[in-house]
Scaffold this motif. Structure first.
Motif, PDB file in Angstrom:
ATOM      1  N   UNK A 410     -24.205 -22.288   2.485  1.00  0.00           N
ATOM      2  CA  UNK A 410     -24.870 -21.400   3.421  1.00  0.00           C
ATOM      3  C   UNK A 410     -24.622 -19.960   3.010  1.00  0.00           C
ATOM      4  N   UNK A 411     -25.364 -19.047   3.634  1.00  0.00           N
ATOM      5  CA  UNK A 411     -25.156 -17.621   3.388  1.00  0.00           C
ATOM      6  C   UNK A 411     -23.730 -17.230   3.755  1.00  0.00           C
ATOM      7  N   UNK A 412     -23.243 -17.754   4.884  1.00  0.00           N
ATOM      8  CA  UNK A 412     -21.875 -17.448   5.308  1.00  0.00           C
ATOM      9  C   UNK A 412     -20.862 -17.759   4.216  1.00  0.00           C
ATOM     10  N   UNK A 413     -20.945 -18.980   3.697  1.00  0.00           N
ATOM     11  CA  UNK A 413     -19.970 -19.415   2.699  1.00  0.00           C
ATOM     12  C   UNK A 413     -20.069 -18.594   1.426  1.00  0.00           C
ATOM     13  N   UNK A 414     -21.289 -18.351   0.965  1.00  0.00           N
ATOM     14  CA  UNK A 414     -21.473 -17.632  -0.279  1.00  0.00           C
ATOM     15  C   UNK A 414     -20.999 -16.186  -0.182  1.00  0.00           C
ATOM     16  N   UNK A 415     -21.269 -15.540   0.939  1.00  0.00           N
ATOM     17  CA  UNK A 415     -20.827 -14.155   1.104  1.00  0.00           C
ATOM     18  C   UNK A 415     -19.306 -14.071   1.189  1.00  0.00           C
ATOM     19  N   UNK A 416     -18.675 -15.084   1.751  1.00  0.00           N
ATOM     20  CA  UNK A 416     -17.209 -15.091   1.778  1.00  0.00           C
ATOM     21  C   UNK A 416     -16.641 -15.177   0.367  1.00  0.00           C
ATOM     22  N   UNK A 417     -17.258 -15.998  -0.470  1.00  0.00           N
ATOM     23  CA  UNK A 417     -16.822 -16.095  -1.869  1.00  0.00           C
ATOM     24  C   UNK A 417     -17.020 -14.754  -2.579  1.00  0.00           C
ATOM     25  N   UNK A 418     -18.167 -14.124  -2.326  1.00  0.00           N
ATOM     26  CA  UNK A 418     -18.471 -12.848  -2.980  1.00  0.00           C
ATOM     27  C   UNK A 418     -17.588 -11.721  -2.461  1.00  0.00           C
ATOM     28  N   UNK A 419     -17.236 -11.774  -1.181  1.00  0.00           N
ATOM     29  CA  UNK A 419     -16.458 -10.684  -0.585  1.00  0.00           C
ATOM     30  C   UNK A 419     -15.007 -10.688  -1.052  1.00  0.00           C
ATOM     31  N   UNK A 420     -14.486 -11.860  -1.260  1.00  0.00           N
ATOM     32  CA  UNK A 420     -13.072 -11.960  -1.640  1.00  0.00           C
ATOM     33  C   UNK A 420     -12.932 -12.799  -2.896  1.00  0.00           C
ATOM     34  N   UNK A 421     -13.434 -12.311  -4.021  1.00  0.00           N
ATOM     35  CA  UNK A 421     -13.347 -13.096  -5.255  1.00  0.00           C
ATOM     36  C   UNK A 421     -11.910 -13.257  -5.719  1.00  0.00           C
ATOM     37  N   UNK A 422     -11.671 -14.386  -6.348  1.00  0.00           N
ATOM     38  CA  UNK A 422     -10.323 -14.675  -6.839  1.00  0.00           C
ATOM     39  C   UNK A 422     -10.129 -13.973  -8.176  1.00  0.00           C
ATOM     40  N   UNK A 423      -9.979 -12.635  -8.098  1.00  0.00           N
ATOM     41  CA  UNK A 423      -9.869 -11.821  -9.308  1.00  0.00           C
ATOM     42  C   UNK A 423      -8.709 -10.849  -9.157  1.00  0.00           C
ATOM     43  N   UNK A 424      -7.813 -10.850 -10.096  1.00  0.00           N
ATOM     44  CA  UNK A 424      -6.762  -9.842 -10.175  1.00  0.00           C
ATOM     45  C   UNK A 424      -7.272  -8.753 -11.113  1.00  0.00           C
ATOM     46  N   UNK A 425      -7.703  -7.638 -10.516  1.00  0.00           N
ATOM     47  CA  UNK A 425      -8.356  -6.586 -11.301  1.00  0.00           C
ATOM     48  C   UNK A 425      -7.464  -6.065 -12.421  1.00  0.00           C
ATOM     49  N   UNK A 426      -6.175  -5.902 -12.120  1.00  0.00           N
ATOM     50  CA  UNK A 426      -5.258  -5.369 -13.121  1.00  0.00           C
ATOM     51  C   UNK A 426      -5.086  -6.358 -14.268  1.00  0.00           C
ATOM     52  N   UNK A 427      -4.885  -7.626 -13.895  1.00  0.00           N
ATOM     53  CA  UNK A 427      -4.667  -8.633 -14.922  1.00  0.00           C
ATOM     54  C   UNK A 427      -5.930  -8.852 -15.752  1.00  0.00           C
ATOM     55  N   UNK A 428      -7.097  -8.765 -15.098  1.00  0.00           N
ATOM     56  CA  UNK A 428      -8.355  -8.956 -15.808  1.00  0.00           C
ATOM     57  C   UNK A 428      -8.725  -7.743 -16.647  1.00  0.00           C
ATOM     58  N   UNK A 429      -8.002  -6.633 -16.430  1.00  0.00           N
ATOM     59  CA  UNK A 429      -8.252  -5.391 -17.166  1.00  0.00           C
ATOM     60  C   UNK A 429      -9.721  -4.954 -17.070  1.00  0.00           C
ATOM     61  N   UNK A 430     -10.179  -4.895 -15.834  1.00  0.00           N
ATOM     62  CA  UNK A 430     -11.562  -4.490 -15.611  1.00  0.00           C
ATOM     63  C   UNK A 430     -11.727  -3.006 -15.884  1.00  0.00           C
ATOM     64  N   UNK A 431     -12.844  -2.670 -16.464  1.00  0.00           N
ATOM     65  CA  UNK A 431     -13.161  -1.276 -16.731  1.00  0.00           C
ATOM     66  C   UNK A 431     -13.562  -0.591 -15.422  1.00  0.00           C
ATOM     67  N   UNK A 432     -13.568   0.751 -15.390  1.00  0.00           N
ATOM     68  CA  UNK A 432     -14.029   1.455 -14.189  1.00  0.00           C
ATOM     69  C   UNK A 432     -15.432   1.017 -13.758  1.00  0.00           C
ATOM     70  N   UNK A 433     -16.316   0.798 -14.725  1.00  0.00           N
ATOM     71  CA  UNK A 433     -17.668   0.356 -14.382  1.00  0.00           C
ATOM     72  C   UNK A 433     -17.645  -1.022 -13.738  1.00  0.00           C
ATOM     73  N   UNK A 434     -16.803  -1.910 -14.264  1.00  0.00           N
ATOM     74  CA  UNK A 434     -16.709  -3.252 -13.702  1.00  0.00           C
ATOM     75  C   UNK A 434     -16.058  -3.237 -12.324  1.00  0.00           C
ATOM     76  N   UNK A 435     -15.110  -2.356 -12.125  1.00  0.00           N
ATOM     77  CA  UNK A 435     -14.506  -2.209 -10.802  1.00  0.00           C
ATOM     78  C   UNK A 435     -15.541  -1.728  -9.787  1.00  0.00           C
ATOM     79  N   UNK A 436     -16.430  -0.864 -10.235  1.00  0.00           N
ATOM     80  CA  UNK A 436     -17.503  -0.388  -9.361  1.00  0.00           C
ATOM     81  C   UNK A 436     -18.417  -1.538  -8.957  1.00  0.00           C
ATOM     82  N   UNK A 437     -18.742  -2.394  -9.920  1.00  0.00           N
ATOM     83  CA  UNK A 437     -19.574  -3.562  -9.627  1.00  0.00           C
ATOM     84  C   UNK A 437     -18.868  -4.478  -8.637  1.00  0.00           C
ATOM     85  N   UNK A 438     -17.562  -4.677  -8.829  1.00  0.00           N
ATOM     86  CA  UNK A 438     -16.790  -5.524  -7.919  1.00  0.00           C
ATOM     87  C   UNK A 438     -16.814  -4.957  -6.503  1.00  0.00           C
TER      88      UNK A 438
END
Length: 568
Positions: A410-438
């Motif tokens: 459902x929309x509810x479930x999918x938005x919950x996944x999108x809102x709180x992704x299982x991503x450690x930004x520091x460990x993933x070494x996301x760029x500033x642009x990627x952090x903006x997308x997140x």
């Protein structure tokens, strides 16, 4: 039995179509600007499929086009389009189709568009197939938005209100060389924001899916190249045009404020329009402007083509979708109205198609869709991006939350996944642009969770998402205007009128004029007419909703049970 269109099957495909939505949007823009040869008509009778196989292929192809977002978009589009064309081969031999005469009144520059030149083709090209997908979305969105309304005016009010709540109003952007930047209804539905003209376009097409005739009204203006300045959309019902203002986000009210005013009423009584004046913001139309109007029918090529009529005639039951408009017949009805000077096809859909070939438009489309280009994201962010896209389409189509004993996402479930992704930004070494997308993904998901809660009448949960997770988390974010407006609407439903009035009066968005009018209406409401919070169900009075008892599907919406708990 083919189960590709069932909720359970769609659940297991929910994240397979990574990037499909954005890819299809970009494909639509490219296809609109291509000067393709007309699609073929029919082959020799001996090569035509037999009736039984043809119908089976037709239904399978339609089901695929109805759920393109669940697959690899371009690949499934090509396959479904080929199957649909094969199933239609030969069926137009006795259809007696003729182009609507109003087409010949279009300016030559629009009649030269590929989509117009190919109106008589019986085979679908890419753009035609994507138009079918858009119609399916409009059909489902209108079904969810109309509620249980029976009469024309009540259904139109529900569809208009849905449009205003779900499409955040933006200024009418004008490029450096003076032309308006337009979004199609498909883009509006996905992006969730648009100007007053774009809102009107979407409202007209939603109403069409419910059998309602809504047209655009223009005030004659010799200074403009079009000969008119756009005003607002109006519902034609029982020989009257009922007025809905997409800039205000409100219908034009009758003198007692209890119904929607008609063109006949406001053209005869300027006080109805002057009641829309607020300090520093006079309503820009007078009764004297409305004596001889230009009425504009949304007759885009998608709704005037032969192939669309062929498909529409074969769809019944839950599959039924409106794919055509009898433009000339509608024009004849409109010409009988006293205030109508001229009736013509609305130029906006044709302007949109013409502009797709311009580099400026393609660059703008690519920029807007950049956050949705999932294949450009690091692997850690792709599930969240895919969930956001899937959730948005489910929201559009009214799949708000998991039904009892259902394994569907459902929309509810999918938005919950999108809102709180299982991503450690520091460990993933996301760029500033990627952090903006997140962050963009989180903001979209949080705001749309609020809208989903509103549609489900879970107003306390909607307040949590709109206030805490959207406005407080990002006061100047992309959804601040829409969040404040919808938060005020929640407060109205909860009987918290002073808080709603405060939000409306503090608004500085493009919808400020309408929001000030809404605040004034609330101030004038009688106490007996107000709904107190104590009269609301307990779940709406509590600061947070209880966690859902819904049984989560196995995949990919394992977090569905948290979807209604704002504290999760």
């Amino acid at each position: 039995m083919d189960t590709t269109g069932t909720p359970t099957a769609r659940n297991h495909r929910a994240l397979l179509g990574t990037g499909a939505v954005a890819a299809l949007l970009l494909l639509a823009a490219v296809a609109a600007g291509c000067d393709a040869e007309p699609a073929g008509s029919t082959g020799p009778a001996a090569n035509l499929p037999d009736a039984g196989w043809s119908q089976e292929l037709f239904e399978s192809s339609i089901d695929s086009l109805d759920h393109l977002e669940d697959f690899n978009g371009p690949e499934m589009l090509a396959q479904a389009m080929q199957g649909l064309n094969q199933s239609l081969a030969g069926s137009a031999q006795t259809d007696n189709w003729q182009p609507d005469p109003m087409v010949f009144s279009l300016p030559l520059v629009y009649r030269a568009l590929p989509a117009v030149k190919n109106l008589g083709a019986t085979q679908f090209d890419v753009l035609g197939a994507l138009d079918l997908q858009e119609a399916f979305w409009l059909r489902d969105a209108s079904r969810a938005a109309r509620g249980d309304r029976a009469d024309d005016l009540s259904r139109a009010k529900s569809l208009f209100d849905w449009t205003v709540r779900n499409i955040q109003l933006t200024p009418e952007a004008v490029a450096a060389d003076g032309y308006d930047l337009l979004h199609s209804p498909r883009q509006l539905l996905l992006l969730g924001r648009g100007n007053a003209i774009e809102r009107a376009w979407l409202f007209i097409l939603l109403a069409r899916q419910q059998g309602l005739d809504v047209v655009m009204l223009g005030i004659p203006d010799d200074v403009r190249a079009t000969g008119y300045r756009p005003w607002l959309p109006a519902l034609l019902s029982s020989g009257q045009l009922y007025l809905f203002d997409t800039r205000l986000g409100l219908p034009i009210p009758t003198a007692d404020g209890q119904s929607v005013a008609t063109l006949e009423q406001v053209s005869a009584d300027d006080s109805l329009l002057r009641a829309l004046d607020v300090e520093g913001l006079p309503y820009p139309v007078k009764a004297e402007d409305l004596q001889q109007l230009v009425v504009l029918i949304e007759g885009s090529p998608a709704y005037l083509s032969r192939r669309a009529r062929m498909v529409e005639l074969r769809l019944t039951g839950e599959r039924k979708v409106v794919l055509t408009v009898p433009a000339s017949t509608l024009a004849d009805r409109l010409k009988t109205l006293k205030q109508v000077k001229e009736v013509r096809l609305w130029d906006i859909p044709y302007q949109y198609l013409a502009d797709q070939s311009l580099p400026e438009y393609r660059e703008e489309s690519a920029r807007e869709l950049a956050p949705y280009q999932i294949d450009r994201l690091p692997r850690e962010l792709r599930p969240a991006g895919a969930a956001l896209q899937q959730g948005r389409v489910m929201q559009i189509r009214g799949h708000y939350a998991q039904e009892e004993d259902s394994q569907a996402a459902s929309a509810n479930a999918m938005f919950q996944i999108a809102r709180a992704p299982d991503v450690d930004a520091a460990q993933a070494r996301l760029s500033p642009e990627q952090l903006t997308v997140l962050e963009h993904t989180r903001q979209d998901a949080s705001y749309w969770l609020g809208l989903v809660a509103f549609e489900r009448q879970r107003y306390a949960a909607a307040v949590e998402h709109l206030k805490k997770r959207t406005l407080e988390a990002s006061p100047t974010g992309p959804w601040s205007a829409g969040a404040r407006y919808n938060l005020a609407r929640c407060y109205e439903q909860l009987g918290r009128l002073p808080e709603a009035i405060e939000l409306y009066e503090a608004d500085q968005s493009p919808q400020r004029h309408g929001n000030l009018l809404r605040a004034r209406q609330l101030k004038g409401a009688q106490p007996a007419e107000e709904t107190s919070a104590a009269e609301k169900p307990a779940e709406e009075n509590s600061p947070e909703e209880k966690p859902s008892d819904e049984k989560p599907p196995a995949e990919p919406a394992a977090e569905e049970k948290r979807a209604e708990d704002p504290s999760s």
